[in-house]
Write an enzyme that holds these catalytic residues in place. Sequence first.
Site, PDB file in Angstrom:
ATOM      1  N   GLU A 169       1.634  12.027  -5.686  1.00  0.00           N
ATOM      2  CA  GLU A 169       1.177  12.604  -4.400  1.00  0.00           C
ATOM      3  C   GLU A 169       1.963  13.868  -4.054  1.00  0.00           C
ATOM      4  OE1 GLU A 169       1.446   9.319  -1.594  1.00  0.00           O
ATOM      5  OE2 GLU A 169      -0.572   8.684  -2.108  1.00  0.00           O
ATOM      6  N   GLU A 362      -4.650   5.018  -7.445  1.00  0.00           N
ATOM      7  CA  GLU A 362      -4.194   4.191  -6.319  1.00  0.00           C
ATOM      8  C   GLU A 362      -5.333   3.995  -5.358  1.00  0.00           C
ATOM      9  OE1 GLU A 362      -0.724   4.991  -3.930  1.00  0.00           O
ATOM     10  OE2 GLU A 362       0.360   5.739  -5.675  1.00  0.00           O
TER      11      GLU A 362
HETATM   12  C1  BG6 Z   1       0.998   6.009  -1.612  1.00  0.00           C
HETATM   13  C2  BG6 Z   1       2.206   5.911  -2.483  1.00  0.00           C
HETATM   14  O1  BG6 Z   1       1.306   6.891  -0.609  1.00  0.00           O
HETATM   15  O2  BG6 Z   1       0.552   4.913  -0.914  1.00  0.00           O
HETATM   16  C3  BG6 Z   1       2.683   4.515  -2.766  1.00  0.00           C
HETATM   17  O3  BG6 Z   1       2.042   6.618  -3.677  1.00  0.00           O
HETATM   18  C4  BG6 Z   1       2.491   3.672  -1.525  1.00  0.00           C
HETATM   19  O4  BG6 Z   1       3.995   4.574  -3.217  1.00  0.00           O
HETATM   20  C5  BG6 Z   1       1.016   3.612  -1.188  1.00  0.00           C
HETATM   21  O5  BG6 Z   1       3.034   2.404  -1.613  1.00  0.00           O
HETATM   22  C6  BG6 Z   1       0.682   2.752   0.001  1.00  0.00           C
HETATM   23  O6  BG6 Z   1       1.471   3.099   1.082  1.00  0.00           O
HETATM   24  P1  BG6 Z   1       2.368   2.047   1.859  1.00  0.00           P
HETATM   25  O7  BG6 Z   1       3.160   2.823   2.802  1.00  0.00           O
HETATM   26  O8  BG6 Z   1       1.416   1.112   2.492  1.00  0.00           O
HETATM   27  O9  BG6 Z   1       3.186   1.392   0.817  1.00  0.00           O
END
Ligand code: BG6
Length: 466
Positions: A169, A362
């Site tokens: 990101e 993701e």
């Molecule tokens: C993304 C990141 O921003 O979202 C991850 O690459 C992160 O590392 C994921 O865990 C979800 O966000 P969060 O804050 O719910 O863990």
Amino acid sequence: MFPEDFLWGGAVSANQCEGAYREDGKGLSIQDVLPHGALIGRTAAPTEDNLKLVGIDFYHRYKEDIRLFAELGFKVFRTSIAWSRIYPQGDEKEPNEAGLRFYDALFDECRKYGIEPLVTLSHYETPLHLSEKYGGWLNRRMIEFYERYVRTVFERYKDKVRYWLTFNEINSILVSPFISGAIPIPREQLTQRQLYQAIHHELVASALAVKIGHSINSRFQIGCMVLSMPVYPLTPNPEDVIAAMHEDEKNAAFLEIHARGEYPDYLKQYFRREGIKLEIQSGDEELLKDNTVDFISISYYMSTCAAASAGEHEQSEGNFLGGIRNPTLQSTEWGWQIDPVGLRYALNQIWKLYHKPIFVVENGLGAYDTPKERNGTLVIEDDYRIAYLREHIRQVGYAIDDGVHVMGYTVWGCIDLVSASTAEMEKRYGLIFVDRRNDGTGSLKRYRKKSFEWYRQVIASNGDKL
Ligand code: BG6
């Protein structure tokens, strides 16, 4: 609908699951001093309330976890290498052999089951020393340290890893300069010139990684990773459309430079207007131009809205980047707006502009789970997670039918882990439940959730059985 070679799998990062924060010579990373998540200030030294110091103990339990991933039928498993295991301080000349051995064993374990590792080189876990001594990516010397690190891991794992991502990101630096760029200055005190200078250093480093990687193994597939969050105009008012366009450009610039190798005109115009002059060394522009990425990867959790009159609207919570709340959408328990169709839209937009294969690395739902004890085991009926994933995967399928080249899809946090923005254990994403709570108690035992069997069938049917 989904191509035969579609890469189904799951994703984690080292700092959110490995734990073992001081074992086998590992140095401190910026995560070790962020007990309350990305958006709240750091502590001077690691504190016991930082759940990441133990994580889910993946460092010691990876064999059991990878066996579960194999049972799910994963074709690919995305994780990151903790830079501070390889170069504990970041500026050493020689790597830490024990750290390298850990990832040898991890990747071998994946390969044993025919699972392809997909490796993020830098996932919000820069060695802390590089932040404290050099100021993180504000300093051009970071390119040299990053280069040494990526060369080491490319050489070492050239026969074990084929898919690489340069920075997780990368555009999140716009709002979180410490977690994303190891920059020890609060966002509000950084000038735009400083911020874009740091971004330039990262982009050069990313292109350099592509160059080095291809020279070490021409089969390497090296991608960028961008936080994707489509921006819709709040109303059909043309001024809102323009506001959304400008908001989107801030993030799109990262894709543009990675995929086309040039700063886009709108960003150059912005620099001119603001009187921002970046230090661009001779050779930088050629490097960017000649070493564009093989593919684009994205995280996708939500969309947002923009309006010409920004201040007057209700804001939504968000994954680093936030925005105006979309009144047509529901939200998660953490206030992130749920928009499966936005994923189809984002994939189409990116494909039309850059014509590079796209990997959704993701996507997932952070939610509270309520495990019930039944016959001596824990049962987690996470129908809400199944519903979320089903709708998003369906939209990936539609994007493929639209003609978009999507390489694969990895569920974020396929096993419960510590969240990034709020550093909680109980914001769970997993298909596999890990018995650990926000107060740090729990056996760390693993349990298959209802979504486990559901996703197993999705993969087994290559996306037909949603
Ligand atoms: C993304 C990141 O921003 O979202 C991850 O690459 C992160 O590392 C994921 O865990 C979800 O966000 P969060 O804050 O719910 O863990």
